[in-house]
Design a protein around this motif. Structure first.
Motif, short mmCIF file in Angstrom:
data_model
loop_
_atom_site.label_atom_id
_atom_site.label_comp_id
_atom_site.label_asym_id
_atom_site.label_seq_id
_atom_site.Cartn_x
_atom_site.Cartn_y
_atom_site.Cartn_z
N PHE A 1 4.26 -26.18 -17.34
CA PHE A 1 4.31 -24.79 -17.81
C PHE A 1 4.47 -24.75 -19.33
CE2 PHE A 1 4.98 -23.70 -13.38
CZ PHE A 1 4.30 -22.49 -13.28
N ASP A 2 5.14 -25.73 -19.89
CA ASP A 2 5.26 -25.81 -21.35
C ASP A 2 3.90 -26.07 -21.98
OD1 ASP A 2 6.57 -26.13 -23.94
OD2 ASP A 2 6.21 -28.28 -23.67
N ARG A 3 3.09 -26.90 -21.36
CA ARG A 3 1.75 -27.18 -21.88
C ARG A 3 0.86 -25.94 -21.86
NH1 ARG A 3 -1.07 -32.28 -19.27
NH2 ARG A 3 -2.62 -31.57 -20.77
N ALA A 4 1.12 -25.07 -20.90
CA ALA A 4 0.25 -23.90 -20.73
C ALA A 4 0.69 -22.70 -21.55
CB ALA A 4 0.19 -23.51 -19.25
N GLY A 5 1.97 -22.63 -21.95
CA GLY A 5 2.43 -21.45 -22.67
C GLY A 5 3.87 -21.59 -23.13
N GLU B 1 3.06 -32.53 -10.30
CA GLU B 1 2.50 -32.33 -11.63
C GLU B 1 1.15 -31.62 -11.54
OE1 GLU B 1 1.82 -34.89 -15.73
OE2 GLU B 1 1.95 -35.94 -13.80
N THR B 2 0.29 -32.05 -10.63
CA THR B 2 -1.03 -31.45 -10.50
C THR B 2 -0.94 -30.00 -10.04
OG1 THR B 2 -1.94 -33.61 -9.94
CG2 THR B 2 -3.28 -31.69 -9.40
N SER B 3 -0.10 -29.75 -9.04
CA SER B 3 0.05 -28.38 -8.54
C SER B 3 0.70 -27.48 -9.59
CB SER B 3 0.88 -28.38 -7.26
OG SER B 3 0.13 -28.90 -6.17
N SER B 4 1.67 -28.01 -10.32
CA SER B 4 2.31 -27.22 -11.38
C SER B 4 1.30 -26.85 -12.46
CB SER B 4 3.48 -27.99 -11.98
OG SER B 4 4.48 -28.23 -11.03
N ALA B 5 0.42 -27.79 -12.79
CA ALA B 5 -0.61 -27.52 -13.79
C ALA B 5 -1.54 -26.41 -13.33
CB ALA B 5 -1.40 -28.79 -14.08
N LEU B 6 -1.90 -26.44 -12.05
CA LEU B 6 -2.78 -25.40 -11.51
C LEU B 6 -2.08 -24.04 -11.51
CD1 LEU B 6 -5.36 -24.44 -10.15
CD2 LEU B 6 -4.40 -25.17 -7.95
N LEU B 7 -0.83 -24.03 -11.07
CA LEU B 7 -0.08 -22.76 -11.04
C LEU B 7 0.10 -22.21 -12.46
CD1 LEU B 7 2.64 -23.57 -8.35
CD2 LEU B 7 0.64 -22.10 -8.10
N ALA B 8 0.37 -23.09 -13.41
CA ALA B 8 0.51 -22.64 -14.80
C ALA B 8 -0.80 -22.06 -15.31
CB ALA B 8 0.96 -23.80 -15.68
N THR B 9 -1.92 -22.64 -14.89
CA THR B 9 -3.24 -22.16 -15.31
C THR B 9 -3.51 -20.75 -14.83
OG1 THR B 9 -4.15 -24.40 -15.36
CG2 THR B 9 -5.73 -22.59 -15.16
N VAL B 10 -3.12 -20.45 -13.58
CA VAL B 10 -3.43 -19.12 -13.04
C VAL B 10 -2.35 -18.09 -13.37
CG1 VAL B 10 -4.80 -20.12 -11.18
CG2 VAL B 10 -2.38 -19.59 -10.78
N LEU B 11 -1.15 -18.55 -13.71
CA LEU B 11 -0.07 -17.61 -13.99
C LEU B 11 0.06 -17.24 -15.46
CD1 LEU B 11 2.75 -19.03 -11.65
CD2 LEU B 11 1.55 -16.85 -11.39
N LEU B 12 -0.44 -18.11 -16.35
CA LEU B 12 -0.27 -17.87 -17.78
C LEU B 12 -1.62 -17.63 -18.45
CD1 LEU B 12 2.39 -20.61 -18.55
CD2 LEU B 12 2.75 -18.14 -18.56
N ASP B 13 -1.58 -16.95 -19.60
CA ASP B 13 -2.78 -16.73 -20.39
C ASP B 13 -3.42 -18.07 -20.74
OD1 ASP B 13 -2.45 -13.99 -20.42
OD2 ASP B 13 -1.34 -13.98 -22.31
N ARG B 14 -4.73 -18.11 -20.69
CA ARG B 14 -5.43 -19.33 -21.08
C ARG B 14 -5.68 -19.33 -22.58
NH1 ARG B 14 -9.74 -21.83 -17.29
NH2 ARG B 14 -8.64 -23.62 -18.17
N ALA B 15 -5.89 -20.52 -23.10
CA ALA B 15 -6.11 -20.67 -24.53
C ALA B 15 -7.37 -19.93 -24.95
CB ALA B 15 -6.23 -22.15 -24.89
N PRO B 16 -7.42 -19.47 -26.21
CA PRO B 16 -8.63 -18.78 -26.69
C PRO B 16 -9.87 -19.65 -26.51
CG PRO B 16 -6.83 -18.55 -28.26
CD PRO B 16 -6.36 -19.52 -27.23
N GLY B 17 -10.91 -19.06 -25.98
CA GLY B 17 -12.15 -19.79 -25.74
C GLY B 17 -12.27 -20.34 -24.35
N ALA B 18 -11.14 -20.44 -23.62
CA ALA B 18 -11.17 -20.95 -22.25
C ALA B 18 -11.55 -19.82 -21.30
CB ALA B 18 -9.81 -21.51 -21.85
#
Length: 311
Positions: A234-238, A156-173
């Motif tokens: 990945f759903d949480r990120a995009g 879960e932690t690694s998936s969250a990190l990969l999602a963060t670097v692979l997908l657009d971040r939320a506006p303001g982030a």
């Protein structure tokens, strides 16, 4: 008293009886019984030939349906995802049909990058190693470790990190730089948790998770749960579409469809191992990025065949 002549006569009588039995039996078989057996064999031979022809006909029909779908895709898909940045995350069980999914996305005009998660990423024994790697790899990025899940689950932690670097971040982030993105992916690549065919130079706006059948080994329940964790992060990120194979057992398609929350945000396709399913996976992504709408598609009872797209 029984003498030698008696034995000779007795043995002669026995062999004579056997000979007569063979002659009579052969004659009987050459009559109605033999005819009946021949008719049965001929009938079975004809049934077998008809079944073989039926199978060949169905195989041909399937080929024609796939050809029809491929030609229909060439008419319907071009321009539907032009300029859209999509990352395809391929799980080991979905590797066989990943290329087909990518070809459909590219036909639609999407800019596709690919990340292949390895079996090692899902193995329960690697939980602590994944946790440590996530913390170490996240330090240089715009995603501080406090933003990552803190429940001790390595996948879960690694998936969250990969999602963060692979997908657009939320506006303001804080956006993730290309250098940091490369550094995180290289860390997981060097540890054999994933591979990338080409350098991923830009964040994506949507992800297609290509999955397959559920695991069947002794750790199957934990592995299926880990795959679902990947999808959740990945759903949480995009925007996420899952292109799977089947919807039975514990595979990720079945898990999403049985979850009243995830089913509202994640689109699933249960036959992405076919040309038809790969076509529908792309249509589902078009729907997801243009209408912000999720749907469940495929051949299962709880799915519809194709999305209803606006004109």
């Amino acid at each position: 008293m029984i003498n030698f002549r008696y034995h000779v006569v007795s043995l002669t009588a026995v062999f004579l009886a056997l000979a007569i039995g063979l002659v009579v039996g052969t004659a009987a078989l050459n009559g109605p019984v033999a005819d009946s057996l021949k008719e049965t064999v001929n009938g079975l031979r004809k049934d077998n030939q008809q079944m073989r022809q039926a199978v060949q006909s169905m195989e041909r029909e399937l080929e024609l349906e796939e050809d029809f779908t491929a030609q229909l895709a060439e008419v319907m898909l071009p321009g539907t995802l032009t300029g859209r940045r999509v990352v395809v995350v391929s799980l080991p069980a979905g590797r066989d049909h990943t290329e087909g999914v990518i070809k459909m996305l590219q036909l639609a005009g999407a800019k596709v990058s690919r990340v292949d998660l390895q079996d090692k990423f899902i193995e329960p024994d690697n939980n602590n190693s994944l946790l440590e790697l996530a913390v170490d790899a996240a330090r240089p990025t715009g995603a501080p470790t406090t933003d990552l899940p803190g429940n001790g689950n390595g996948v879960e932690t690694s998936s969250a990190l990969l999602a963060t670097v692979l997908l657009d971040r939320a506006p303001g982030a804080t956006p993730v730089s290309e250098a940091d993105r490369r550094a995180v992916l290289a860390a997981y690549n060097n540890a054999n948790y994933l591979t990338t065919e080409d350098p991923v130079t830009a964040a994506a706006e949507a992800v297609v998770l290509v999955s397959g059948q559920p695991y069947v080994d002794k750790d199957s329940a934990k592995k299926d749960e880990s795959v679902l964790k990947v999808a959740e992060q990945f759903d949480r990120a995009g925007t996420l579409v899952v292109g799977g194979n089947g919807s039975a057992g514990g595979n990720v398609v079945a898990a999403v469809r049985s979850d009243p929350v995830l089913v509202q945000s994640i689109s699933t396709v249960d036959n992405a191992n076919t040309v038809q399913g790969q076509f529908v996976t792309t249509l589902a992504l078009v729907q997801a990025v243009t209408e912000k709408k999720a749907g469940q598609y495929g051949v299962a009872d709880n799915a519809t065949l194709v999305p209803r797209l606006p004109q």
